[in-house]
Scaffold this motif. Structure first.
Motif, PDB file in Angstrom:
ATOM      1  N   SER A 141      17.610  36.081   6.338  1.00 45.43           N
ATOM      2  CA  SER A 141      17.497  35.964   7.799  1.00 45.43           C
ATOM      3  C   SER A 141      16.046  35.996   8.267  1.00 45.43           C
ATOM      4  N   THR A 142      15.201  36.666   7.504  1.00 48.02           N
ATOM      5  CA  THR A 142      13.801  36.769   7.924  1.00 48.02           C
ATOM      6  C   THR A 142      13.003  35.522   7.565  1.00 48.02           C
ATOM      7  N   TRP A 143      13.264  34.973   6.390  1.00 48.33           N
ATOM      8  CA  TRP A 143      12.358  33.912   5.914  1.00 48.33           C
ATOM      9  C   TRP A 143      12.988  32.536   5.816  1.00 48.33           C
ATOM     10  N   ARG A 201      16.238  31.462   7.355  1.00 48.20           N
ATOM     11  CA  ARG A 201      16.906  30.994   8.573  1.00 48.20           C
ATOM     12  C   ARG A 201      15.950  30.398   9.613  1.00 48.20           C
ATOM     13  N   PRO A 202      14.728  30.926   9.762  1.00 46.99           N
ATOM     14  CA  PRO A 202      13.855  30.326  10.778  1.00 46.99           C
ATOM     15  C   PRO A 202      13.320  28.941  10.424  1.00 46.99           C
ATOM     16  N   GLN A 260      13.215  25.035   9.788  1.00 47.80           N
ATOM     17  CA  GLN A 260      13.985  23.857  10.188  1.00 47.80           C
ATOM     18  C   GLN A 260      13.657  22.723   9.234  1.00 47.80           C
ATOM     19  N   PRO A 283       7.869  28.433  11.902  1.00 46.10           N
ATOM     20  CA  PRO A 283       7.401  28.665  13.270  1.00 46.10           C
ATOM     21  C   PRO A 283       5.927  29.054  13.358  1.00 46.10           C
ATOM     22  N   ASN A 284       5.356  29.618  12.332  1.00 47.79           N
ATOM     23  CA  ASN A 284       3.930  29.981  12.398  1.00 47.79           C
ATOM     24  C   ASN A 284       3.310  30.064  11.002  1.00 47.79           C
ATOM     25  N   PHE A 314       2.040  32.549   9.449  1.00 47.01           N
ATOM     26  CA  PHE A 314       2.457  33.730   8.687  1.00 47.01           C
ATOM     27  C   PHE A 314       3.709  33.417   7.867  1.00 47.01           C
ATOM     28  N   VAL A 315       4.707  32.854   8.547  1.00 50.17           N
ATOM     29  CA  VAL A 315       5.965  32.528   7.858  1.00 50.17           C
ATOM     30  C   VAL A 315       5.699  31.462   6.791  1.00 50.17           C
ATOM     31  N   TRP A 325       4.044  33.016   3.757  1.00 51.42           N
ATOM     32  CA  TRP A 325       4.954  33.901   3.051  1.00 51.42           C
ATOM     33  C   TRP A 325       5.980  33.105   2.236  1.00 51.42           C
ATOM     34  N   GLY A 385       5.529  24.048  12.570  1.00 52.45           N
ATOM     35  CA  GLY A 385       5.998  23.175  13.645  1.00 52.45           C
ATOM     36  C   GLY A 385       7.434  23.475  13.968  1.00 52.45           C
ATOM     37  N   SER A 386       7.964  22.696  14.882  1.00 56.38           N
ATOM     38  CA  SER A 386       9.386  22.841  15.145  1.00 56.38           C
ATOM     39  C   SER A 386       9.952  21.482  15.478  1.00 56.38           C
ATOM     40  N   ARG A 415      11.165  19.327  17.626  1.00 55.83           N
ATOM     41  CA  ARG A 415      11.179  19.277  19.098  1.00 55.83           C
ATOM     42  C   ARG A 415      12.420  18.593  19.657  1.00 55.83           C
ATOM     43  N   GLN A 440      14.939  21.203  19.781  1.00 59.52           N
ATOM     44  CA  GLN A 440      14.587  22.413  20.498  1.00 59.52           C
ATOM     45  C   GLN A 440      14.354  22.254  21.985  1.00 59.52           C
TER      46      GLN A 440
END
Lengths: 445, 223
Positions: free
Chosen positions: A23-25, A27-28, A30, A43-44, A46-47, A50, A78-79, A81, A84
């Motif tokens: 869930s931390t690494w 699931r975010p 895309q 998303p950033n 840091f992620v 990691w 990125g995401s 768009r 989103q």
């Protein structure tokens, strides 16, 4: 297509990683599919770093095991768009160095629920509301810039969105931009990084109305202040409306340039004060009716008395009562509300008793509690006594006769007189108003 | 020689709403499942299942294909920069927020995240070991945002509920934990659910490695 393989890989990772890791690494992320390859969007930074370090090899190995011609996986920031934003953002994205001409979408970031109709008026916000309505009708003319200031959770943002919504109602093509000052700063920094600062400037100087929330966050950010200053001037010259909010009077914000402070005060600075009891009740009633919930008067009074200083807290408490009632199917009664809010109010309940109010008021005015209860009628005693009585009415559920009793056996008409007197004096004397606000704050936080 | 587990035998306990043993928290779970509140603040002492519920919410939203993120703020090595860009998620779950409250950078970053999330219509679910009123939040603006939605308190399980919770988890793994065994465990371990589940996890592994049943003599030899 690589999507089915990614879906399989995703399920396998879900099985092999702990629920927390997944869930931390994972699931975010895309996934974007290009031919046979997969690009994961984090998303950033840091992620991204990691995942690169800890999971990318595992992801690739899993993919390799699932196909003869496994897709190659990569990761970027990125995401997606298209999923989103669904047209929600009106501002161009300054987070890329893409120099394509910016297309401005017509939908806006205004919250459609924040309207003048849903704004509950009371003495504490009357002036601000009236001014806001003026601005909504005559943008760029009557009060420019408009500045709404006051403590947290009192409805500044609501009022600001209401103006924006009204502007769009009158002129659907108007380019009304709402943003938080922090977002202005972040966009500017990104624009600088990506060499798009001119575009940034041009963009903000062509809007029809600029709504900037919480300008106190410009404090100590000199470059942003500089940029905002120029934007501000350009918009004013073009008779475009500027609306700002701030948590205090701008002159009191440390780290804000003097020229900005003085400009912010050019138009009309209006204050929003904490709402008085009756307004808080009206707010609760209005929120309840929006949710189609029947809220008894006594319950509204109960909640309003206990949460005196912040509308967000008021709303939170109401939502909780409503949620509990819909779960149990029980109608909302006073007992039910007390029970539902037990935890939330436990801390307040301990503090706000008549005894406590007397003690606090006596300390504040440096007199003795015995004086408050005595028959003395000199002003230096009578005023604090009236103040204490008014606070008891505001903050406790005691009846007027009970309050009178607790102040050396006085009549309830004396309590009524005290409350009226304090209400009157609050309007006339700044000192009394401050005393009241200070005591209220000390007693409830 | 190191003993080896046969791969794939052990079942994992996914954190979902269905396998959360609610006890007296049924109402909270019901409300969370609905996910109709954009901002929720959840608090309760250790071992009341805050992390489980946050992960369950992520699981529920995530399985519909929406990007979600679970951030365990108690973990070391996380930085405020971790919150950048998170508004591209559908749901942000911030676990153990009390660990970062009081730190100016974190508070500012959280506040900014709330603002960006509101702009984009992103849901935020927060958990804390302490109630909002007892958290020492420096940034008043953040406090006010945290209190925006409903605030729920999680109640710890009673001993008999803990017993049932352990047995239910065992059953999900195809194990049978007798009352005696559970009572024995409850008397010899820290009695919060986090420790109990962790101990059960270890025992389950050990019993599988040694191919023995989970009986009191086995547990005695292990503890």
């Amino acid at each position: 297509m690589s999507q089915p393989i990614w879906d399989q890989c995703y399920s396998q990772l879900e099985q092999s990683l702990s629920a927390q890791q997944f869930s931390t690494w994972i699931r975010p992320l895309q996934a974007v599919f290009a031919g046979n390859d997969i690009m994961l969007l984090a998303p950033n930074q840091f992620v991204k770093d990691w995942v690169c370090e800890h999971f990318l090899t595992q992801i690739q190995t899993t993919l390799d095991s699932l196909s003869e011609q496994p897709p190659l996986v990569s990761i970027e920031i990125g995401s997606d768009r298209s999923i989103q934003d669904s047209g929600k953002s009106i501002r161009p994205d300054f987070n890329t160095s893409d120099q394509k001409p910016v297309k401005i979408k017509t939908s806006s970031t205004l919250n459609p629920n924040f309207t003048f109709e849903s704004f509950v008026e009371g003495n504490s916000n009357q002036l601000a509301r009236a001014a806001a309505q003026q601005v909504a009708v005559n943008p760029g003319e009557s009060y420019n810039p408009m500045l709404i200031y006051g403590g947290v959770g009192l409805g500044k943002t609501h009022l600001m969105h209401a103006i924006g919504n009204e502007l769009i109602k009158h002129n659907p093509d108007a380019n009304v931009v709402y943003l938080h000052s922090e977002r202005f700063v972040a966009d500017m920094v990104k624009a600088l990084q990506h060499n798009r600062i001119n575009e940034f400037k041009a963009y903000y100087r062509t809007v029809d109305a600029l709504l900037i929330d919480d300008i106190q966050f410009f404090a100590k950010k000199e470059r942003s202040q500089e940029e905002f200053f120029h934007t501000f001037n350009a918009l004013l010259e073009g008779q475009k409306q500027i609306i700002m909010t701030c948590d205090r009077y701008p002159k009191e914000v440390d780290g804000l340039e003097d020229r900005l402070k003085s400009r912010f005060g050019w138009g009309l600075p209006v204050a929003i004060e904490p709402p008085e009891l009756e307004t808080r009740v009206a707010i609760l009633m209005s929120k309840a009716s929006l949710s189609h919930v029947d809220l008894p008067n006594e319950v509204a009074f109960f909640i309003a008395k206990r949460l005196p200083s912040n509308i967000r807290e008021l709303e939170g408490a109401l939502r909780r009562v409503i949620a509990n009632s819909s779960f149990t199917g029980t109608p909302i009664t006073l007992e039910f509300a007390k029970d539902a809010l037990r935890d939330l109010l436990a801390l307040q309940a301990k503090l706000v008793t008549i005894d406590n109010i007397q003690k606090m008021v006596a300390e504040y005015y440096k007199i003795r509690i015995a004086d408050l209860l005595s028959k003395k009628r000199s002003r230096s005693i009578a005023r604090p006594r009236q103040m204490a009585m008014a606070l008891c009415k505001e903050l406790t559920n005691h009846s007027l006769p009970e309050i009178g009793d607790a102040f050396g056996g006085r009549d309830h008409t004396t309590v009524i007189h005290a409350c009226r007197k304090i209400a009157e004096l609050k309007e006339e004397e700044l000192m009394i108003k401050e005393d009241f606000t200070n005591l209220l704050r000390t007693l409830t936080t | 020689m190191k003993q080896q587990l046969t791969l794939g035998i052990r079942l994992r306990d996914d954190a979902t709403f269905d396998n959360y043993f609610a006890g007296q928290n049924e109402q909270v779970v019901y409300n969370l499942k609905l996910q109709d509140e954009p901002y929720v603040f959840l608090f309760g002492e250790n071992g009341t299942g805050k992390s489980h519920l946050l992960q369950a919410a992520c699981h529920q939203t995530g399985k519909n294909g929406f990007p979600v993120v679970y951030l365990p703020l108690a973990e070391e090595g996380l930085m405020p920069a971790m919150l950048d860009g998170m508004e591209s998620m559908s749901l942000i779950a911030l676990d153990d927020i009390h660990n970062v409250i009081g730190d100016e950078h974190w508070e500012q970053a959280l506040f900014n995240l709330y603002n960006r999330a509101r702009e984009k219509g992103v849901n935020i679910l927060v958990s804390s070991a302490e109630s909002l009123t007892s958290l020492n939040i420096k940034l008043a603006d953040l406090k006010s945002r945290l209190s925006w939605g409903p605030i729920y308190k999680l109640t710890a399980l009673t001993d008999s509920e803990k017993q049932l919770a352990l047995q239910e988890r065992a059953k999900n793994r195809g194990l049978d934990l007798t009352d005696d065994v559970v009572t024995y465990l409850l008397k010899r371990s820290a009695r919060d659910m986090t420790s109990l589940f962790a101990l059960f996890e270890k025992l389950d592994r050990a019993s599988m490695v040694e191919k023995r049943k989970l009986t009191i003599p086995f547990i005695k030899s292990y503890l």
